[in-house]
Scaffold this motif. Structure first.
Motif, PDB file in Angstrom:
ATOM      1  N   ILE A  82      52.903  74.340  55.956  1.00 59.80           N
ATOM      2  CA  ILE A  82      51.169  72.732  56.024  1.00 59.80           C
ATOM      3  C   ILE A  82      50.491  72.925  55.004  1.00 59.80           C
ATOM      4  O   ILE A  82      50.234  72.303  53.645  1.00 59.80           O
ATOM      5  N   ARG A  83      49.631  74.588  54.145  1.00 61.69           N
ATOM      6  CA  ARG A  83      49.226  74.110  53.247  1.00 61.69           C
ATOM      7  C   ARG A  83      50.004  74.378  51.929  1.00 61.69           C
ATOM      8  O   ARG A  83      49.726  73.733  50.538  1.00 61.69           O
ATOM      9  N   LEU A  84      51.370  74.690  51.977  1.00 62.45           N
ATOM     10  CA  LEU A  84      52.239  74.836  50.977  1.00 62.45           C
ATOM     11  C   LEU A  84      52.994  73.698  50.296  1.00 62.45           C
ATOM     12  O   LEU A  84      52.108  72.858  49.476  1.00 62.45           O
ATOM     13  N   MET A  85      53.251  72.558  51.041  1.00 63.77           N
ATOM     14  CA  MET A  85      52.794  71.392  51.431  1.00 63.77           C
ATOM     15  C   MET A  85      51.782  70.320  51.308  1.00 63.77           C
ATOM     16  O   MET A  85      52.475  69.660  50.088  1.00 63.77           O
ATOM     17  N   GLU A  86      50.368  70.857  51.288  1.00 60.64           N
ATOM     18  CA  GLU A  86      49.063  70.346  50.693  1.00 60.64           C
ATOM     19  C   GLU A  86      48.709  70.773  49.178  1.00 60.64           C
ATOM     20  O   GLU A  86      47.924  69.844  49.115  1.00 60.64           O
TER      21      GLU A  86
END
Length: 320
Positions: A218-222
């Protein structure tokens, strides 16, 4: 702000945890998989959630869903270290990625591809292993081709793509018939069956708790679209030998299982661990769950799953 998020392979292991995390965050989630979400122990209770949409579909065929983000976690999970549907495996990585990228391009969506740490094992020298069709080689080749597609769509069409090279991940939600090493060893230990170790057992791996992995994805996506956050290793960088893992599981379960050594596999990497320096620097992410704690929680999950559940043959989901 609520987003419309597609998770390909959403009824699988990591995909399930992504679905639940993103629903909890208030997003509208489209769980796309060729298997029934009822097969997922963790998704059953969320099937009636008003923001969860279950879509039965094989991403080898084109699809279109209006969305803001796509997590492509779809890949075969029948890991037998043998021939396991190599054509379907390659189609899922390559044709599936093309269909996901075409949808992202049409919808102006951001797409994250779940690659694998096994891409580092592929020997690219001319003629090296060219006649082998092992599961890991096929998966590695398919993942590498899919990575190239994501970079090509970014460079030629401007699609915002992210690549997560996922290393060994474990935890609740995985099928207990899964052949990945942690689940296989725990299931064997709880049934007092022999625990097989290929070769000497001195080969090392690093195991990441699944909820830590979901957080990293999720952090990579955001993350902002910087060059350094385009391709990132995600996993735990604390290495243990396979023999030591088996011994820990026997001790934690109080099992009577014997650890038996089988012939070494030709394609078994002596060491596989991520370099998470970019994840720390660019995402502020590091795995937080110690292996012993994660093993205890996984053992508790497997004990419950073993009590009276009839298991179907494995189907398609995401893998590491």
């Amino acid at each position: 702000m609520q987003k419309r998020i597609v998770i390909l392979g959403g009824a699988g292991f990591i995909g399930t945890h992504l679905c639940l995390r993103l629903l909890e965050a208030g997003h509208e989630v489209f769980c796309v998989d060729i298997r029934d979400a009822a097969d997922s122990p963790l998704l059953r209770s969320a099937r009636q959630h008003p923001s969860l949409h279950l879509v039965r579909h094989n991403i080898v065929s084109p699809f279109g869903i209006r969305c803001d983000e796509i997590y492509n976690m779809a890949s075969p999970s029948m890991v037998r270290y043998d021939k396991a549907l190599p054509v379907e495996a390659l189609k899922t990585s390559i044709a599936g990625s093309i269909n996901a990228l075409d949808t992202a391009r049409t919808e102006h969506a951001r797409v994250l591809f779940g690659s694998s740490g096994c891409v580092y094992d592929t020997d690219r020298r001319p003629g090296a292993g060219r006649d082998r069709c092992s599961t890991h080689r096929i998966l590695a080749e398919g993942k590498l081709a899919a990575e190239a597609l994501h970079r090509a769509y970014r460079d030629e069409y401007g699609v915002d793509t992210r690549i997560a090279r996922i290393f060994n991940t474990y935890g609740p939600g995985a099928d207990i018939m899964d052949q990945r090493v942690v689940m296989k060893m725990i299931a064997a230990a709880l049934q007092n069956r022999d625990i097989a170790v290929n070769g000497s057992g001195d080969q090392t791996r690093a195991f990441c708790w699944v909820e830590d992995m979901a957080e990293g994805l999720i952090r990579l996506m955001e993350a902002p679209a910087t060059e350094y956050a385009r391709t990132v290793d995600l996993g735990n960088n604390h290495e243990v030998t396979i023999r030591m893992l088996a011994e820990k599981i026997v001790a934690l379960t109080g099992s009577r299982s014997r650890i038996v050594h089988l012939p070494a596999r030709a394609d078994d990497a002596p060491r596989r661990a991520p370099d998470i320096s970019a994840a720390r620097r660019e995402l502020g992410w590091t795995p937080r769950t110690p292996l012993i704690e994660g093993l205890r929680r996984t053992i508790s999950y497997v004990e419950k799953e073993l009590s009276g559940k009839k298991h179907a043959v494995m189907t398609w989901a995401e893998m590491n």
